[in-house]
Design an enzyme around this catalytic site. Structure first.
Site, short mmCIF file in Angstrom:
data_model
loop_
_atom_site.label_atom_id
_atom_site.label_comp_id
_atom_site.label_asym_id
_atom_site.label_seq_id
_atom_site.Cartn_x
_atom_site.Cartn_y
_atom_site.Cartn_z
N THR A 109 22.62 -90.07 -38.75
CA THR A 109 23.97 -90.23 -38.19
C THR A 109 24.04 -91.54 -37.43
OG1 THR A 109 24.28 -87.84 -38.01
CG2 THR A 109 25.72 -89.23 -36.68
N LEU B 107 21.41 -88.56 -31.40
CA LEU B 107 22.07 -88.52 -32.70
C LEU B 107 21.00 -88.30 -33.75
CD1 LEU B 107 24.49 -91.62 -32.49
CD2 LEU B 107 25.08 -89.22 -32.12
N ASP B 108 21.33 -87.59 -34.83
CA ASP B 108 20.39 -87.45 -35.94
C ASP B 108 20.02 -88.82 -36.48
OD1 ASP B 108 20.86 -84.75 -35.67
OD2 ASP B 108 22.17 -84.61 -37.42
N ALA B 109 18.83 -88.92 -37.07
CA ALA B 109 18.42 -90.19 -37.68
C ALA B 109 19.41 -90.64 -38.75
CB ALA B 109 17.02 -90.06 -38.28
#
Length: 313
Positions: A147, A143-145
């Protein structure tokens, strides 16, 4: 140290340097502030402070530290670091499922000096699989930082192999909640558009003709005056896929300044990141093949923004 150079996009014009650069690099705001304090950030050739305001089109230069060593002898030992807000939803001999907070990367990477999921698990005494590259051992998806939400990490080598194959074969159910600007038409549908690196801005991704196949399914759950709450299911799992796809159809995730969201609306809702949350994750358990599902509810900042939108509608 490695040098990163990039222009300030129009959407970040007027934003504080620490906040804007954190968005652009996928780093924590405090990490960017530390870089600025060390004189590692320059705007148009002049050293910049963390509270300086960004100007669209200005040229940024950032001296980034190299990622920390994964461990002596290449054994994949991750430095343990407690991660505030990291919640273990489930753990057994094969897997650990976590609820990832905002501002936390999944694993170490060039330029990232903030907390990571793998370091947080190490701090909790949870050993994970050694399969995979040294800095991302046990990691089967990311997951993106910026998100939040549910994700799984492999503890056993068998689990790593089975789950990686499941993600490749698209048998994993990945369901997100997203608040996007405006009202997608139709209210339920599929975005099928290839994604790859942005041709001019290498910190971003974009829909490009020769990109990798990318498919996003969505349906509208609630419609507000200025935005819509969507349930989004990923058929593929490209970097920034949801953010890129909805930006491409002119309905960027609220708060996602990098991909064209309205900064005024973001400020009104108190958002400093995209309204995007990994809500539900389902897969066949690697131990016995039974179907399991894990759910994470949106955290405080996203819930508050949603309440504000409802109150204004």
């Amino acid at each position: 140290m490695s040098l990163r150079t990039l222009p300030v996009p129009d959407g970040l014009d007027g934003m504080r340097l620490d906040a804007g650069l954190a968005r652009m690099l996928g780093m924590s705001r405090s990490a960017v502030a530390d870089l600025a304090a060390d004189g590692a950030v320059r705007v148009d050739g002049s050293t910049a402070g963390k509270s300086d305001r960004l100007v669209a089109g200005a040229w940024l230069e950032v001296d980034l530290p190299e990622p920390a060593e994964a461990g002596a002898g290449g054994g994949g030992i991750v430095t343990a670091e407690a991660v505030e807000g990291l919640v273990v939803l489930h753990e057994d001999e094969e897997i650990v499922v976590v609820d990832k907070p905002v501002g936390v990367a999944v694993h170490p990477s060039p330029g990232w000096t903030g907390p990571t999921v793998v370091a947080g698990l190490a701090a909790l005494g949870i050993r994970i699989a050694t399969s995979g590259a040294a800095e991302r051992q046990g990691v089967v998806h990311r997951l993106d930082a910026g998100t939040t939400g549910v994700m799984v990490v492999a503890k056993s080598e068998r689990a790593y192999s089975v789950l990686k194959q499941a993600f490749r074969e698209r048998t994993v159910a990945k369901v997100y909640l997203a608040v996007v600007q405006g009202h997608p038409d139709p209210s339920e549908g599929t975005i099928d558009a290839p994604i790859d690196r942005h041709p001019r801005q290498d910190w971003k991704f974009a829909v490009v003709t020769d990109g990798r196949p990318s498919v996003t399914h969505y349906r509208t759950l609630e419609a507000f005056r200025a935005a819509s709450l969507l349930e989004v299911e990923l058929e593929t799992g490209r970097t920034h896929q949801i953010r890129v796809h909805f930006s491409a159809v002119r309905h960027p995730c609220v708060g996602d300044i990098t991909y064209g969201a309205d900064p005024v609306l973001a400020r009104t809702l108190g958002l400093t990141r995209q309204w995007l949350h990994a809500h539900r994750l389902g897969f066949h358990h690697p131990a016995d093949g039974r179907w399991v599902e894990f759910v994470s509810e949106p955290p405080g900042d996203l819930a508050q923004a949603l309440d504000t939108l409802r109150a204004a509608s």
